[in-house]
Design a protein around this motif. Structure first.
Motif, PDB file in Angstrom:
ATOM      1  N   LEU A  88       0.642 -93.491  22.401  1.00 40.44           N
ATOM      2  CA  LEU A  88       0.780 -92.797  21.124  1.00 40.44           C
ATOM      3  C   LEU A  88      -0.486 -92.969  20.281  1.00 40.44           C
ATOM      4  N   ALA A  89      -1.038 -94.177  20.275  1.00 35.80           N
ATOM      5  CA  ALA A  89      -2.276 -94.411  19.526  1.00 35.80           C
ATOM      6  C   ALA A  89      -3.412 -93.557  20.075  1.00 35.80           C
ATOM      7  N   VAL A  90      -3.483 -93.435  21.396  1.00 34.75           N
ATOM      8  CA  VAL A  90      -4.524 -92.616  22.035  1.00 34.75           C
ATOM      9  C   VAL A  90      -4.383 -91.156  21.612  1.00 34.75           C
ATOM     10  N   LEU A  91      -3.161 -90.630  21.683  1.00 34.71           N
ATOM     11  CA  LEU A  91      -2.947 -89.218  21.373  1.00 34.71           C
ATOM     12  C   LEU A  91      -3.235 -88.905  19.909  1.00 34.71           C
ATOM     13  N   ARG A  92      -3.001 -89.852  19.034  1.00 35.89           N
ATOM     14  CA  ARG A  92      -3.286 -89.630  17.615  1.00 35.89           C
ATOM     15  C   ARG A  92      -4.783 -89.645  17.322  1.00 35.89           C
ATOM     16  N   GLU A  93      -5.548 -90.307  18.191  1.00 36.57           N
ATOM     17  CA  GLU A  93      -6.996 -90.387  17.990  1.00 36.57           C
ATOM     18  C   GLU A  93      -7.742 -89.255  18.676  1.00 36.57           C
ATOM     19  N   GLU A  94      -7.259 -88.812  19.833  1.00 36.70           N
ATOM     20  CA  GLU A  94      -7.964 -87.764  20.566  1.00 36.70           C
ATOM     21  C   GLU A  94      -7.785 -86.414  19.868  1.00 36.70           C
ATOM     22  N   SER A 114      -6.898 -90.802  27.052  1.00 37.14           N
ATOM     23  CA  SER A 114      -5.667 -90.365  27.702  1.00 37.14           C
ATOM     24  C   SER A 114      -5.830 -90.368  29.220  1.00 37.14           C
ATOM     25  N   THR A 115      -6.999 -89.969  29.704  1.00 36.86           N
ATOM     26  CA  THR A 115      -7.252 -89.964  31.151  1.00 36.86           C
ATOM     27  C   THR A 115      -7.163 -91.379  31.713  1.00 36.86           C
ATOM     28  N   GLU A 116      -7.714 -92.344  30.994  1.00 32.85           N
ATOM     29  CA  GLU A 116      -7.664 -93.737  31.449  1.00 32.85           C
ATOM     30  C   GLU A 116      -6.240 -94.280  31.395  1.00 32.85           C
ATOM     31  N   ARG A 159       6.310 -84.647  20.844  1.00 31.31           N
ATOM     32  CA  ARG A 159       5.893 -83.651  19.852  1.00 31.31           C
ATOM     33  C   ARG A 159       4.378 -83.430  19.860  1.00 31.31           C
ATOM     34  N   LEU A 160       3.626 -84.432  20.235  1.00 28.59           N
ATOM     35  CA  LEU A 160       2.169 -84.281  20.307  1.00 28.59           C
ATOM     36  C   LEU A 160       1.722 -83.567  21.578  1.00 28.59           C
ATOM     37  N   ALA A 161       2.531 -83.620  22.628  1.00 24.79           N
ATOM     38  CA  ALA A 161       2.086 -83.102  23.931  1.00 24.79           C
ATOM     39  C   ALA A 161       2.733 -81.794  24.343  1.00 24.79           C
ATOM     40  N   TRP A 162       3.877 -81.430  23.780  1.00 20.04           N
ATOM     41  CA  TRP A 162       4.688 -80.373  24.393  1.00 20.04           C
ATOM     42  C   TRP A 162       4.017 -79.010  24.407  1.00 20.04           C
ATOM     43  N   GLN A 163       3.294 -78.636  23.346  1.00 19.56           N
ATOM     44  CA  GLN A 163       2.752 -77.282  23.288  1.00 19.56           C
ATOM     45  C   GLN A 163       1.696 -77.041  24.360  1.00 19.56           C
TER      46      GLN A 163
END
Length: 308
Positions: A214-220, A6-8, A272-276
């Motif tokens: 989206l692929a990154v967030l699902r893996e991290e 995600s940082t990259e 939905r993956l990032a909001w909280q």
């Protein structure tokens, strides 16, 4: 091929498509600040946008211009300044938010909203204002003094006409196709009145840019709170930039497959993956300067079909 972190991804996005500071500040106010009382201290705003490459000087210039343009109001307490959404600007933010976070496609009854201003009926200044404001709402000018939109919401139209001093000065009606009159299908007016090629290209570009995220967030396993806020802000900034140029026509009248539907589903999934964790970071920043900064209002949790 090694997947980005995600940082990259954030670093690459900010290098290739850096957001304009004033526009990003508008995004932050609409997405993050409006649900929390619509007000924050300048220092908090500077801290929130710093990870996205916006300097202190650019923030100050941006809020100054937004005050001049009638979006924000400034308040000073001692040596500190706070900024809030101007009450008169809130309906425009709320209208934009309804467009951004609601799914595309409308339950269309086949009727069109027609706005008419015959030659000589209004002055040139008002005519220009009507055309500009209604174009932003997705209306098309089909002929001089004749604008139309299928499935337009009458409430925003009334608010716009009142704001630009056009109430009672133009003709507004609802129209439907007249059966057995030899008419072309009214749906064909879309090809006559709207050039959707730019919107289609922009939606496809958005999908290409954000599908890898989206692929990154699902893996991290866990996104850091600051990174989550940056991801959420960049997502809405990019999506808003495309979506607010979409005339929001009923899906029945659009080419298939409509890329706006794919873009919405992608934005929904990432949000939905990032909001909280983004909310946790936002509240930490806001409460450094304002211990009483309110939690998000109830409407926030209705975004993208529900966040709870």
């Amino acid at each position: 091929m090694k997947m980005l972190t995600s940082t990259e991804w954030i670093a690459r996005f900010l290098t290739t498509d850096p957001p304009r500071s004033k526009s990003l500040v508008m995004t932050i106010f609409g997405d993050a600040i409006a649900p929390h009382g619509a007000r924050l201290w300048l220092g908090s705003l500077i801290e929130l946008v710093a990870p996205m490459g916006v300097t202190d000087r650019l923030v100050r210039t941006s809020v100054f211009r937004l005050v001049q343009e009638g979006w924000l109001v400034a308040n000073r307490e001692g040596r500190r300044s706070s900024y809030a959404l101007l009450p008169e600007a809130r309906p425009r933010f709320e209208r934009a938010n309804r467009r951004i976070y609601a799914p595309p496609g409308l339950n269309w009854d086949g009727r069109w909203t027609i706005v008419m201003a015959p030659n000589g009926s209004i002055d040139a200044g008002l005519r220009a204002a009507v055309r500009k404001e209604l174009a932003w709402e997705g209306y098309a000018m089909l002929a001089p003094g004749l604008l139309a939109h299928p499935a337009a919401d009458p409430a925003p139209l009334a608010e716009i006409l009142d704001r630009i001093k056009g109430s009672g000065k133009v003709f507004v009606c609802s129209a439907a196709e007249l059966p057995d009159a030899g008419s072309r299908p009214l749906g064909e007016l879309v090809r006559e009145g709207w050039d959707l090629s730019g919107v289609v290209a922009d939606y496809r570009r958005f999908v290409d840019e954000f599908t890898p995220l989206l692929a990154v967030l699902r893996e991290e396993p866990e996104l850091a709170p600051e990174a989550a806020f940056v991801v959420r802000s960049l997502l809405i900034h990019a999506y808003r930039r495309v979506q607010l140029h979409d005339p929001m026509l009923p899906l029945e009248l659009l080419p298939e497959p409509w890329p706006g539907s794919e873009a919405y589903a992608l934005a929904q999934a990432i949000y939905r993956l990032a909001w909280q964790r983004a909310e946790a970071y936002l509240m930490d920043v806001l409460r450094k300067e304002d211990a009483d900064a309110p939690d998000a209002d109830a409407g926030f949790y209705d975004r993208f079909g529900g966040l709870r």
